[in-house]
Design a protein around this motif. Structure first.
Motif, mmCIF file in Angstrom:
data_model
loop_
_atom_site.group_PDB
_atom_site.id
_atom_site.type_symbol
_atom_site.label_atom_id
_atom_site.label_comp_id
_atom_site.label_asym_id
_atom_site.label_seq_id
_atom_site.Cartn_x
_atom_site.Cartn_y
_atom_site.Cartn_z
ATOM 1 N N VAL A 1 33.816 37.482 28.060
ATOM 2 C CA VAL A 1 35.087 36.807 28.342
ATOM 3 C C VAL A 1 36.262 37.736 28.016
ATOM 4 O O VAL A 1 37.208 37.847 28.798
ATOM 5 N N VAL A 2 36.187 38.418 26.888
ATOM 6 C CA VAL A 2 37.233 39.356 26.485
ATOM 7 C C VAL A 2 37.398 40.439 27.557
ATOM 8 O O VAL A 2 38.520 40.774 27.951
ATOM 9 N N ASP A 3 36.286 40.984 28.032
ATOM 10 C CA ASP A 3 36.351 42.046 29.040
ATOM 11 C C ASP A 3 37.029 41.568 30.323
ATOM 12 O O ASP A 3 37.872 42.268 30.892
ATOM 13 N N ILE A 4 36.682 40.380 30.784
ATOM 14 C CA ILE A 4 37.298 39.862 32.016
ATOM 15 C C ILE A 4 38.802 39.702 31.817
ATOM 16 O O ILE A 4 39.604 40.094 32.674
ATOM 17 N N LEU A 5 39.187 39.164 30.676
ATOM 18 C CA LEU A 5 40.609 38.970 30.406
ATOM 19 C C LEU A 5 41.353 40.298 30.321
ATOM 20 O O LEU A 5 42.440 40.454 30.894
ATOM 21 N N LEU A 6 40.773 41.272 29.639
ATOM 22 C CA LEU A 6 41.425 42.589 29.535
ATOM 23 C C LEU A 6 41.507 43.288 30.892
ATOM 24 O O LEU A 6 42.513 43.955 31.189
ATOM 25 N N ARG A 7 40.491 43.137 31.717
ATOM 26 C CA ARG A 7 40.558 43.723 33.070
ATOM 27 C C ARG A 7 41.679 43.072 33.872
ATOM 28 O O ARG A 7 42.395 43.743 34.624
ATOM 29 N N LEU A 8 41.854 41.769 33.710
ATOM 30 C CA LEU A 8 42.946 41.074 34.393
ATOM 31 C C LEU A 8 44.299 41.616 33.930
ATOM 32 O O LEU A 8 45.166 41.914 34.756
ATOM 33 N N LEU A 9 44.468 41.762 32.626
ATOM 34 C CA LEU A 9 45.731 42.300 32.104
ATOM 35 C C LEU A 9 45.973 43.719 32.605
ATOM 36 O O LEU A 9 47.104 44.086 32.939
ATOM 37 N N GLY B 1 44.296 48.304 22.870
ATOM 38 C CA GLY B 1 44.128 47.303 23.929
ATOM 39 C C GLY B 1 43.907 47.948 25.279
ATOM 40 O O GLY B 1 43.046 47.533 26.059
ATOM 41 N N ARG B 2 44.671 48.983 25.558
ATOM 42 C CA ARG B 2 44.534 49.708 26.825
ATOM 43 C C ARG B 2 43.171 50.377 26.910
ATOM 44 O O ARG B 2 42.495 50.318 27.936
ATOM 45 N N LYS B 3 42.750 51.004 25.807
ATOM 46 C CA LYS B 3 41.458 51.685 25.779
ATOM 47 C C LYS B 3 40.325 50.685 26.006
ATOM 48 O O LYS B 3 39.412 50.939 26.780
ATOM 49 N N ARG B 4 40.413 49.543 25.345
ATOM 50 C CA ARG B 4 39.371 48.524 25.495
ATOM 51 C C ARG B 4 39.335 47.999 26.933
ATOM 52 O O ARG B 4 38.264 47.757 27.488
ATOM 53 N N ALA B 5 40.488 47.840 27.562
ATOM 54 C CA ALA B 5 40.545 47.395 28.955
ATOM 55 C C ALA B 5 39.898 48.422 29.875
ATOM 56 O O ALA B 5 39.146 48.078 30.792
ATOM 57 N N LEU B 6 40.186 49.703 29.643
ATOM 58 C CA LEU B 6 39.592 50.763 30.467
ATOM 59 C C LEU B 6 38.073 50.830 30.271
ATOM 60 O O LEU B 6 37.328 51.043 31.238
#
Length: 143
Positions: free
Chosen positions: A15-23, A80-85
């Motif tokens: 769930v965290v990954d999907i949300l971070l990809r959206l952001l 946050g950016r690194k985790r999204a990438l």
């Protein structure tokens, strides 16, 4: 409708990954948009609160509208950016949070009142306005 991550029966990080990809994909994202995309209204706020505690996202702006606070979120730090990438490297999926096979079967089963048999003539009728190559339809009974 799930009210906790545990009730979703999928890993928290999914769930965290999907949300971070959206952001990452959309930049500053309104809370309503997050709800619209993830389709888990009972859980989204808890995930966002956790991400804020971990300093991965922050509230970019708020506005008052009909006594409801409208929050816009963004990732707040390089972490946050690194985790999204990293999430994007694993998958590019951005959409509704996935469900387990058992949840899917439980939701779909009541919609199927009886086994449905599809006959060759049903397929022909459905495709009648298409002109497939003859080899597309192989050995139709009655041809």
């Amino acid at each position: 409708e799930a009210q906790s991550i545990e009730e979703l029966q999928i890993p928290h990080n999914t769930v965290v990954d999907i949300l971070l990809r959206l952001l990452h994909s959309e930049g500053n994202v309104a809370f309503r948009r997050i709800l619209q995309v993830l389709k888990i209204p009972g859980v989204v706020q808890k995930i966002l609160d956790w991400l804020r505690q971990e300093h991965l996202v922050e509230i970019a702006s708020t506005s008052q509208s009909r006594a409801n606070m409208l929050f816009v979120y963004k990732y707040s730090t390089d972490a946050g950016r690194k985790r999204a990438l990293e999430a994007l490297e694993r998958s590019q999926y951005i959409g509704p949070v996935l469900v387990t096979i058992q949840q899917y079967v439980t939701a779909v089963e009541p919609q199927t009142s009886h086994a449905r048999k599809i006959r060759p003539e049903d397929v022909k009728a459905a495709l009648h306005d298409l002109v497939p190559r003859r080899t597309f339809i192989v050995d139709w009974p009655g041809d």
